[in-house]
Design a protein around this motif. Structure first.
Motif, PDB file in Angstrom:
ATOM      1  N   PHE A  56       0.822  -1.207   0.000  1.00 24.85           N
ATOM      2  CA  PHE A  56       0.000   0.000   0.000  1.00 24.85           C
ATOM      3  C   PHE A  56       0.860   1.262   0.000  1.00 24.85           C
ATOM      4  N   ALA A  59       2.438   1.838  -3.300  1.00 25.28           N
ATOM      5  CA  ALA A  59       1.419   2.382  -4.206  1.00 25.28           C
ATOM      6  C   ALA A  59       1.192   3.866  -3.931  1.00 25.28           C
ATOM      7  N   ARG A  76      -6.927   2.511  -6.458  1.00 28.33           N
ATOM      8  CA  ARG A  76      -7.158   1.136  -6.918  1.00 28.33           C
ATOM      9  C   ARG A  76      -6.146   0.747  -7.994  1.00 28.33           C
ATOM     10  N   ILE A  79      -2.339   0.619  -6.653  1.00 30.29           N
ATOM     11  CA  ILE A  79      -1.981  -0.628  -5.958  1.00 30.29           C
ATOM     12  C   ILE A  79      -1.559  -1.703  -6.961  1.00 30.29           C
TER      13      ILE A  79
END
Length: 343
Positions: A56, A59, A76, A79
């Protein structure tokens, strides 16, 4: 994924199974099953969550860098980037496939090629720098322990540090002594011409290296101007690495091994990761398991628990990312919105 990638993925799964089978050859099946039934699953869940947090945060670094480039990138889809990176790092020698795979994933999302390259270059520089910083601290903390008890791996630690340190020195040379670096590269490729019958081959390599140096130098100028952003993504990367490096500690707790020092376990994991990067086999398979077993035998005296710890560590830090990367690869991303265009 190409056909070759799929073949390598299957081979890595077979190799992983073979290594685990070999590791348990002298372990009582009853003892192994007993250790599994006694697992403290709450700590194992914490270890998995720690790995997911690492993904996470990586990302988040991508998203922050893209935002600076003027792209509104959904979390979204952000990630997907580290997960796809994990997959291709895991099936290519020296983790060489991660960078091109990330670039492909960003292009899939509609990110401009120039912006995507810029983001990945900055991410790479910061990541390598934070790895070297972590490794230097770990060497200071744990090298004496390793050199006293595990002499066979001491040289590998130093060699691993040397490789990553050379990478950082090369990047610094490009950032601050661009013309000097270009001259060194030109001199190096001039020597290569004596080893190749066809002049075009080494000239092609020189052109590729020159292009990469130019791209990095241009990005380094932007990095130096954006010091606040640099600090932000460096801190995010440090926290990301912390969640990754701490995973073996939670695995030990899951196995009921409580008489361990958090700092020492984390330090040993940093050193193991550095060793893995030296092995040309994808994922450092074989070398990773051997290094873990050698180092963590000091924390776990029970042979079945040691093998189980190694298996759990490998599943969480290597195979979990690969399997999630396979899912991420087939998920269709949304097209990115560019704030420049909106204006």
């Amino acid at each position: 994924m190409t056909r070759n990638n799929k073949i390598v993925l299957v081979l890595m799964l077979i190799l992983g199974t073979a290594i685990f089978t070999f590791s348990v050859r002298n372990v009582s099946f009853r003892s192994l099953v007993g250790d599994i039934t006694k697992l403290k699953w709450q700590w194992l869940i914490v270890a998995v969550v720690s790995m997911l947090l690492s993904f996470f945060l990586e990302a988040l670094v991508v998203r922050v860098l893209l935002k600076r480039e003027g792209s509104l990138f959904p979390m979204r889809d952000a990630i997907r980037i580290p997960l796809i990176e994990q997959l291709f790092n895991g099936i290519t020698p020296f983790s060489s496939g991660g960078q091109p795979a990330q670039l492909f994933a960003l292009l899939q999302s509609g990110v401009d090629a120039g912006r995507a390259t810029s983001v990945l270059l900055m991410k790479f520089v910061v990541y390598q720098s934070m790895i070297v910083i972590n490794f230097i601290v770990s060497l200071l903390v744990g090298f004496q322990y390793v050199s006293d008890k595990i002499h066979v791996l001491s040289l590998l630690f130093v060699l691993g540090f040397a490789v990553h340190f050379i990478v950082i020195i090369s990047l610094v040379l490009i950032m601050y002594w661009y013309n000097f670096t270009k001259k060194i590269v030109k001199f190096f490729f001039r020597q290569l011409r004596f080893f190749f019958k066809k002049e075009g081959r080494y000239l092609k390599w020189e052109q590729v290296v020159d292009e990469k140096i130019d791209n990095f130098y241009n990005e380094s100028l932007r990095l130096k101007r954006s010091w606040k952003l640099l600090v932000k993504i460096s801190l995010l990367t440090l926290v990301q690495l912390f969640f990754y490096y701490i995973i073996p500690f939670f695995i030990l707790l899951a196995l009921g091994v409580t008489h361990v020092n958090l700092i020492m376990v984390t330090t040993m994991h940093v050193l193991i990761v550095m060793i893995i990067s030296l092995f040309p086999i994808p994922g450092g398979s074989g070398g990773a398991e051997y290094s873990f077993s050698i180092i963590f035998t000091s924390f776990i005296s029970n042979s079945s628990k040691l093998v189980l710890a190694m298996l759990l560590w490998r599943l969480i830090t290597y195979y979990l990312g690969m399997f999630m990367g396979m899912v991420a690869l087939v998920v269709k991303p949304k097209k990115v919105l560019n704030t420049d265009e909106n204006k």
